[in-house]
Enzyme design. Sequence first.
Site, mmCIF file in Angstrom:
data_model
loop_
_atom_site.group_PDB
_atom_site.id
_atom_site.type_symbol
_atom_site.label_atom_id
_atom_site.label_comp_id
_atom_site.label_asym_id
_atom_site.label_seq_id
_atom_site.Cartn_x
_atom_site.Cartn_y
_atom_site.Cartn_z
ATOM 1 N N CYS A 1 84.482 58.758 140.525
ATOM 2 C CA CYS A 1 84.066 57.385 139.978
ATOM 3 C C CYS A 1 84.414 57.240 138.451
ATOM 4 O O CYS A 1 85.511 57.285 138.277
ATOM 5 C CB CYS A 1 82.759 57.085 140.186
ATOM 6 S SG CYS A 1 82.229 55.508 140.343
ATOM 7 N N HIS B 1 81.580 57.344 145.578
ATOM 8 C CA HIS B 1 80.554 58.251 145.543
ATOM 9 C C HIS B 1 80.264 58.858 146.922
ATOM 10 O O HIS B 1 79.118 58.917 147.259
ATOM 11 C CB HIS B 1 79.059 58.090 144.804
ATOM 12 C CG HIS B 1 79.255 57.824 143.519
ATOM 13 N ND1 HIS B 1 79.176 58.419 142.603
ATOM 14 C CD2 HIS B 1 79.337 56.811 142.688
ATOM 15 C CE1 HIS B 1 79.313 58.285 141.243
ATOM 16 N NE2 HIS B 1 79.398 57.047 141.284
ATOM 17 N N GLU C 1 79.429 61.715 147.479
ATOM 18 C CA GLU C 1 78.311 62.746 147.744
ATOM 19 C C GLU C 1 77.059 62.240 147.515
ATOM 20 O O GLU C 1 76.067 62.959 147.578
ATOM 21 C CB GLU C 1 78.652 63.385 146.307
ATOM 22 C CG GLU C 1 78.198 62.915 144.930
ATOM 23 C CD GLU C 1 78.877 61.780 144.485
ATOM 24 O OE1 GLU C 1 78.445 61.276 143.575
ATOM 25 O OE2 GLU C 1 80.205 61.670 145.005
#
Length: 305
Positions: free
Chosen positions: A142, A235, A237
């Site tokens: 990001c 993102h 994750e």
Amino acid sequence: MPIRTQNDLPAKSILETENIFVMDENRATSQQIRPLEICILNLMPVKEDTELQLLRALSNTPLQVNVTFMKVESHISQNTSANHLNKFYQNFEQLKKFRYDGMIITGAPVEQYEFEEVDYWPELRRIMEWTKTHVTSTLHICWGAQAALYYHFGIEKKLLPEKLFGLFEHKVSNRKIPLVRGFDDIFLAPHSRHTSVSSADIHACSDLTVLAESDKAGVFLCMTAMGKQIFVMGHPEYDRYTLHNEYMRDKAKGLNIKLPENYYPNNDCERKPNLQWRAHSNALYSNWLNYYVYQETPYVLQESL
């Protein structure tokens, strides 16, 4: 994958409840193999949440991974205790003599500032330059990806008219490259940012190969030759409730925040969000560790002089 952490890292017990194999220091030292050395520069404000998310993402290959957390010295964290940072993190000056198989540079909630206005920008520049010689492959997430594209290639970020917030479809555009091996043609990934990097600027950079992009969110994944540098604009994750927590936080602050797109069933924030991106997140991190870290790194990591 056995994730090797310090014995008392709080994320360790949470991962174990999820049936993720987390190896403590005592057991790791008894095994006659060399673990991959991964350094994580954690720039996110609530560092414990990011630790948990990234360790979870790194847990899906048979490789043993030894994780070291790095912090910046030129910024005082307001959302993570000094005790936690002092116990589990080291700074660049302490770690710069070492070499690492892989490194992750996270995002940070500073994208509305110019890069040069961020208090730790000079320090981050030194770290990014150091990765060229001391890290086999660096994965940027990001804002970390935007910062690296700006530092390494001079590609500017642009302020969006409104926050890009939600779960968006992306299309794989270069299937032959191992980083997207196992991906479906179309996959979902979360985004939460106020700025973007022009897809045209990324495509125009001869050093970069685009692997996946979105009509709404732009380029999601690109990389340099041999995966030395990898850039993830979203993102993957994030866990199930990360976007929800961000939405409720901003709403409580009275900010003009819209519902995250394509996230809540029937756009009802009272309903449990469906977890629809975990498999591709696991594939991305597993492919990175296997093809661009494990397959490329030397067996013996030498300390620099």
